[in-house]
Scaffold this active site. Sequence first.
Site, PDB file in Angstrom:
ATOM      1  N   SER A  75      -0.842  -3.309   9.973  1.00  0.00           N
ATOM      2  CA  SER A  75      -0.870  -4.492   9.659  1.00  0.00           C
ATOM      3  C   SER A  75       0.361  -5.103   9.626  1.00  0.00           C
ATOM      4  CB  SER A  75      -0.048  -3.640   7.830  1.00  0.00           C
ATOM      5  OG  SER A  75      -1.642  -2.802   7.769  1.00  0.00           O
TER       6      SER A  75
ATOM      7  N   ASN B 122       6.643  -8.151   1.857  1.00  0.00           N
ATOM      8  CA  ASN B 122       5.015  -8.273   2.015  1.00  0.00           C
ATOM      9  C   ASN B 122       4.276  -9.473   1.024  1.00  0.00           C
ATOM     10  OD1 ASN B 122       2.517  -6.853   2.789  1.00  0.00           O
ATOM     11  ND2 ASN B 122       2.852  -5.368   1.133  1.00  0.00           N
ATOM     12  N   SER B 123       4.533 -10.676   0.739  1.00  0.00           N
ATOM     13  CA  SER B 123       3.839 -11.362  -0.532  1.00  0.00           C
ATOM     14  C   SER B 123       3.123 -12.091  -0.077  1.00  0.00           C
ATOM     15  CB  SER B 123       4.933 -12.238  -0.925  1.00  0.00           C
ATOM     16  OG  SER B 123       5.812 -13.456   0.153  1.00  0.00           O
ATOM     17  N   ARG B 124       2.391 -12.227  -0.642  1.00  0.00           N
ATOM     18  CA  ARG B 124       0.623 -12.259  -0.093  1.00  0.00           C
ATOM     19  C   ARG B 124      -0.016 -13.817  -0.279  1.00  0.00           C
ATOM     20  NH1 ARG B 124      -1.229  -8.732   4.220  1.00  0.00           N
ATOM     21  NH2 ARG B 124      -0.312  -7.031   3.981  1.00  0.00           N
TER      22      ARG B 124
ATOM     23  N   LYS C 282      -9.891  -2.181   1.786  1.00  0.00           N
ATOM     24  CA  LYS C 282      -8.706  -1.315   2.586  1.00  0.00           C
ATOM     25  C   LYS C 282     -10.093   0.103   2.406  1.00  0.00           C
ATOM     26  CE  LYS C 282      -6.807  -3.814   4.891  1.00  0.00           C
ATOM     27  NZ  LYS C 282      -5.898  -4.236   6.023  1.00  0.00           N
TER      28      LYS C 282
ATOM     29  N   THR D 281      -3.986 -12.229  10.909  1.00  0.00           N
ATOM     30  CA  THR D 281      -4.350 -13.786  10.412  1.00  0.00           C
ATOM     31  C   THR D 281      -3.850 -14.450  11.370  1.00  0.00           C
ATOM     32  OG1 THR D 281      -3.991 -12.686   8.705  1.00  0.00           O
ATOM     33  CG2 THR D 281      -3.844 -14.911   8.433  1.00  0.00           C
TER      34      THR D 281
ATOM     35  N   CYS E 110       0.730  -7.686  11.215  1.00  0.00           N
ATOM     36  CA  CYS E 110       1.623  -7.536  13.153  1.00  0.00           C
ATOM     37  C   CYS E 110       0.634  -8.675  13.983  1.00  0.00           C
ATOM     38  CB  CYS E 110       0.696  -6.286  14.265  1.00  0.00           C
ATOM     39  SG  CYS E 110       2.012  -4.797  13.256  1.00  0.00           S
ATOM     40  N   GLY E 111       0.230  -9.705  13.170  1.00  0.00           N
ATOM     41  CA  GLY E 111      -0.376 -10.547  13.918  1.00  0.00           C
ATOM     42  C   GLY E 111      -2.126 -11.382  13.648  1.00  0.00           C
TER      43      GLY E 111
ATOM     44  N   TYR F 211      -1.111  -3.339  -6.798  1.00  0.00           N
ATOM     45  CA  TYR F 211      -0.734  -4.288  -5.937  1.00  0.00           C
ATOM     46  C   TYR F 211      -1.900  -4.183  -4.718  1.00  0.00           C
ATOM     47  CZ  TYR F 211       1.128  -6.420  -1.961  1.00  0.00           C
ATOM     48  OH  TYR F 211       0.878  -7.014  -0.760  1.00  0.00           O
ATOM     49  N   GLY F 212      -2.706  -5.322  -4.606  1.00  0.00           N
ATOM     50  CA  GLY F 212      -3.490  -5.859  -3.616  1.00  0.00           C
ATOM     51  C   GLY F 212      -4.401  -4.301  -2.807  1.00  0.00           C
TER      52      GLY F 212
ATOM     53  N   ASP G 117      -9.108  -9.236   9.349  1.00  0.00           N
ATOM     54  CA  ASP G 117      -9.648  -7.811   9.031  1.00  0.00           C
ATOM     55  C   ASP G 117      -9.758  -6.986   8.814  1.00  0.00           C
ATOM     56  OD1 ASP G 117      -6.190  -7.199   7.560  1.00  0.00           O
ATOM     57  OD2 ASP G 117      -6.970  -6.350   5.909  1.00  0.00           O
TER      58      ASP G 117
ATOM     59  N   ARG H  26       3.545  -3.752  17.599  1.00  0.00           N
ATOM     60  CA  ARG H  26       4.883  -4.102  17.634  1.00  0.00           C
ATOM     61  C   ARG H  26       5.451  -3.744  18.234  1.00  0.00           C
ATOM     62  NH1 ARG H  26       6.865  -8.118  13.898  1.00  0.00           N
ATOM     63  NH2 ARG H  26       4.793  -8.402  12.417  1.00  0.00           N
TER      64      ARG H  26
ATOM     65  N   HIS I  59     -10.198  -1.842  11.555  1.00  0.00           N
ATOM     66  CA  HIS I  59      -9.584  -3.033  10.825  1.00  0.00           C
ATOM     67  C   HIS I  59      -9.470  -4.719  12.179  1.00  0.00           C
ATOM     68  CE1 HIS I  59      -5.317  -3.152   9.451  1.00  0.00           C
ATOM     69  NE2 HIS I  59      -5.144  -4.406   8.788  1.00  0.00           N
TER      70      HIS I  59
ATOM     71  N   ARG J 119       0.684  -0.831   0.110  1.00  0.00           N
ATOM     72  CA  ARG J 119      -0.066   0.355  -0.439  1.00  0.00           C
ATOM     73  C   ARG J 119       0.821   1.346  -0.276  1.00  0.00           C
ATOM     74  NH1 ARG J 119      -1.163   0.883   4.041  1.00  0.00           N
ATOM     75  NH2 ARG J 119      -0.668  -1.109   5.771  1.00  0.00           N
TER      76      ARG J 119
HETATM   77  P1  GTP Z   1      -2.040  -7.390   7.860  1.00  0.00           P
HETATM   78  O1  GTP Z   1      -3.237  -8.638   6.429  1.00  0.00           O
HETATM   79  O2  GTP Z   1      -1.056  -7.080   7.134  1.00  0.00           O
HETATM   80  O3  GTP Z   1      -3.060  -6.802   8.005  1.00  0.00           O
HETATM   81  O4  GTP Z   1      -0.936  -8.138   8.709  1.00  0.00           O
HETATM   82  P2  GTP Z   1      -1.801  -9.350   9.500  1.00  0.00           P
HETATM   83  O5  GTP Z   1      -2.048  -8.486  11.090  1.00  0.00           O
HETATM   84  O6  GTP Z   1      -3.399 -10.320   9.657  1.00  0.00           O
HETATM   85  O7  GTP Z   1      -0.595 -10.120  10.072  1.00  0.00           O
HETATM   86  P3  GTP Z   1       0.348 -11.294   9.849  1.00  0.00           P
HETATM   87  O8  GTP Z   1      -1.247 -12.224  11.153  1.00  0.00           O
HETATM   88  O9  GTP Z   1      -0.540 -11.998   8.870  1.00  0.00           O
HETATM   89  O10 GTP Z   1       1.764 -11.633  10.602  1.00  0.00           O
HETATM   90  C1  GTP Z   1       2.391 -10.857  10.206  1.00  0.00           C
HETATM   91  C2  GTP Z   1       3.951 -11.270   9.831  1.00  0.00           C
HETATM   92  O11 GTP Z   1       3.930 -11.613  11.757  1.00  0.00           O
HETATM   93  C3  GTP Z   1       3.511 -12.887  10.428  1.00  0.00           C
HETATM   94  O12 GTP Z   1       5.181 -12.627   9.315  1.00  0.00           O
HETATM   95  C4  GTP Z   1       3.385 -13.416  11.144  1.00  0.00           C
HETATM   96  O13 GTP Z   1       4.626 -15.073  10.941  1.00  0.00           O
HETATM   97  C5  GTP Z   1       4.284 -12.572  12.522  1.00  0.00           C
HETATM   98  N1  GTP Z   1       3.101 -13.130  14.260  1.00  0.00           N
HETATM   99  C6  GTP Z   1       2.129 -13.020  13.807  1.00  0.00           C
HETATM  100  N2  GTP Z   1       2.132 -13.493  15.638  1.00  0.00           N
HETATM  101  C7  GTP Z   1       3.068 -13.076  15.602  1.00  0.00           C
HETATM  102  C8  GTP Z   1       3.006 -13.741  16.930  1.00  0.00           C
HETATM  103  O14 GTP Z   1       2.615 -13.558  18.101  1.00  0.00           O
HETATM  104  N3  GTP Z   1       5.051 -13.598  17.525  1.00  0.00           N
HETATM  105  C9  GTP Z   1       5.675 -13.510  16.386  1.00  0.00           C
HETATM  106  N4  GTP Z   1       6.566 -13.292  16.615  1.00  0.00           N
HETATM  107  N5  GTP Z   1       5.149 -12.695  15.136  1.00  0.00           N
HETATM  108  C10 GTP Z   1       4.135 -12.894  14.835  1.00  0.00           C
HETATM  109  C1  SPV Z   2      -2.644  -4.284   5.549  1.00  0.00           C
HETATM  110  O1  SPV Z   2      -2.098  -3.893   5.055  1.00  0.00           O
HETATM  111  O2  SPV Z   2      -3.452  -4.225   6.233  1.00  0.00           O
HETATM  112  C2  SPV Z   2      -3.145  -5.694   4.494  1.00  0.00           C
HETATM  113  C3  SPV Z   2      -3.149  -5.989   3.181  1.00  0.00           C
HETATM  114  O3  SPV Z   2      -4.393  -5.962   5.293  1.00  0.00           O
HETATM  115  S1  SPV Z   2      -3.249  -4.966   1.735  1.00  0.00           S
HETATM  116  O4  SPV Z   2      -4.669  -5.279   1.235  1.00  0.00           O
HETATM  117  O5  SPV Z   2      -2.766  -4.606   0.823  1.00  0.00           O
HETATM  118  O6  SPV Z   2      -4.082  -3.538   2.669  1.00  0.00           O
HETATM  119 MN    MN Z   3      -4.772  -5.040   6.691  1.00  0.00          MN
END
Ligand code: GTP
Ligand code: SPV
Ligand code: MN
Length: 597
Positions: A252, A379-381, A210, A257, A254-255, A201-202, A281, A412, A230, A73
């Site tokens: 984004s 940021n590959s998805r 978003k 998913t 930060c965990g 891109y996404g 999300d 974080r 979010h 983004r």
């Molecule tokens: P967006 O899709 O961008 O909104 O992100 P998201 O909040 O869904 O983040 P996601 O769960 O994909 O986590 C992003 C990164 O954080 C990944 O590389 C995970 O491996 C890492 N991560 C997730 N949960 C934890 C955790 O509990 N501890 C640590 N150390 N890393 C984590």
């Molecule tokens: C984020 O960045 O919070 C995402 C990925 O979930 S995107 O759809 O590219 O915004």
């Molecule tokens: Mn997101």
Amino acid sequence: MNTCVTNNKFVNEWIAEMAELVNPESIVLIDGSNEQAEALRAEACKTGEMIKLNQDKLPGCYLHRTAINDVARVENRTFICTSKKEDAGNINNWMDPKECYEKLSKLYKGSYSGKTMYVIPYSMSVVGSDFAKYGIELTDSIYVVLNMLIMTRVGLNVLDALGDSGDFIKGLHARAELDEEKRYICHFPEDNTIWSVNSGYGGNVLLGKKCFALRIASYLGRKEGWMAEHMLILGIETPEGEVKYVTAAFPSACGKTNLAMLIPPEAYRNKGYKVWCVGDDIAWLRVGSDGRLWAVNPENGFFGVAPGTNEHSNPNALHTSMRDCIFTNVCHNLDDNTVWWEGLDENPPVNALNWKGEVWDYKKYDKKDKVNTSGAHPNSRFTAMAANCPCISDKFNDPAGVPVTAIVFGGRRAKTAPLVYQSTSWQNGTFVGSIMASETTAAAAGAVGVVRRDPMAMRPFVGYDMGDYWAHWLNMGKVIKNPPKIFHVNWFRTDDEGHFIWPGFGDNMRVLMWILARCEGKVDAVETPIGYVPNAEDIDIAGLDIDIETVRGLLSVDKELWLEDCKAIREFYAQVGERVPAELYTELEALEARLAK
Ligand code: GTP
Ligand code: SPV
Ligand code: MN
């Protein structure tokens, strides 16, 4: 050219106007059928837009690479175009709507020449449900069509549900030249319109996500008395079969998913605990007739971060992405035509192309220069169907959504924020959300690892003034008779060598258990200046490799660091400006006073 592709006059007129601008060779209505999708996949493979992967190992899966300058983004090129600048607020970029339409029209002009315009009718939330909002995205990208087919509910039934109404979000996307200097992601909340140009891109181009479900929806939510956040949504099933729902807002990458799909530690599984994913999300939240807050996930799939996803960290996400999935910017293993990313396993492919499509040597990987040396972009998805998720909740398609017991904020933070704490009221919880801060990630273009304020994980996604947004949170608290309790977590505290102290992932269940116990009044807590923190003994660490002293450390509240943070919060509030609600200043002053004591 026939621009009457639907029976809706408003839709047809708008398509005609847009077609006049971008000048496509033909117009194709996306009907949601598998035959049409299959034909588009074949066409994308023919032109090289997508690569069909090993269908024995990854049935229905494809790989796509975006342009090298187009991998995340772009917040500095994202605009909220309200007629009054102050309605967009100080945190958003603003452009005058008229000026923006004119400027972007020049970029769109003739950009579809020789190409097809795809018309995607889609619904956010279950078609026909009370929560449902409809959109139409016009795009010149098959990749966008195929992603939208996974991420949203697409089909002719959306047009049926829309009927002859003009109440839909008009989205226009053009890849144009993919020029980053001319890239714009613009929102016109007063016109229900989104214009996105020069990206593929996404989050920049899947306009239901978003752009609509957060920026436009947050604007609508304020007007209509609901919230677009979010947030992930998960259900925790107890051995007695009762399910409690929790939403959590983390910035984004930060965990979300990972938490949404967590597999409980073995001891909990043996007792009969289960975790169900409702969303990873975005959550739309409304007050139910029972006075509780109810949540739905308006999406239909996951656009998840690939790196770090593996059999141990998030097996549910991994399995979800193993079929009917589009991978974006991951590493291509040429030996067996599969995909790979950093953190998948310890065996990087030897015969592979990196995310840029170049021959890749895993031995040259350098943690300090991930973008140029990794196989997969940070940021590959993966774009995967919710229906393919092994732990998808049986409430996923329930039009009523799920009742929310707890709201969790988190970011974080290497220091400052403890593993978990509880706010003392809805107002105090709103304050806790407003002061969130987190290290930036690869999900947005720009520096990574810099602490910045990201209130409610919504800094890039609020479609109006941030101060008004906080006021809306406070107002919602007044109409929810039985509001969720509000917490804050931090999985990312590090030791002196920079290693994460808390094991995270599935073990985050241990913190969720404390949160639920608090909601049920079953466990005491320590009152600290920032809120209620657990007694270290109440975080279950049985079977973990850490001791109670470590937990004490994770739960510690360093007053000096917090006083420092209060200064940064004051600066941020000043930047947000005049519309910061007085209640939040009251909370900030009270926090400062407690810390100074
Ligand atoms: P967006 O899709 O961008 O909104 O992100 P998201 O909040 O869904 O983040 P996601 O769960 O994909 O986590 C992003 C990164 O954080 C990944 O590389 C995970 O491996 C890492 N991560 C997730 N949960 C934890 C955790 O509990 N501890 C640590 N150390 N890393 C984590
Ligand atoms: C984020 O960045 O919070 C995402 C990925 O979930 S995107 O759809 O590219 O915004
Ligand atoms: Mn997101």
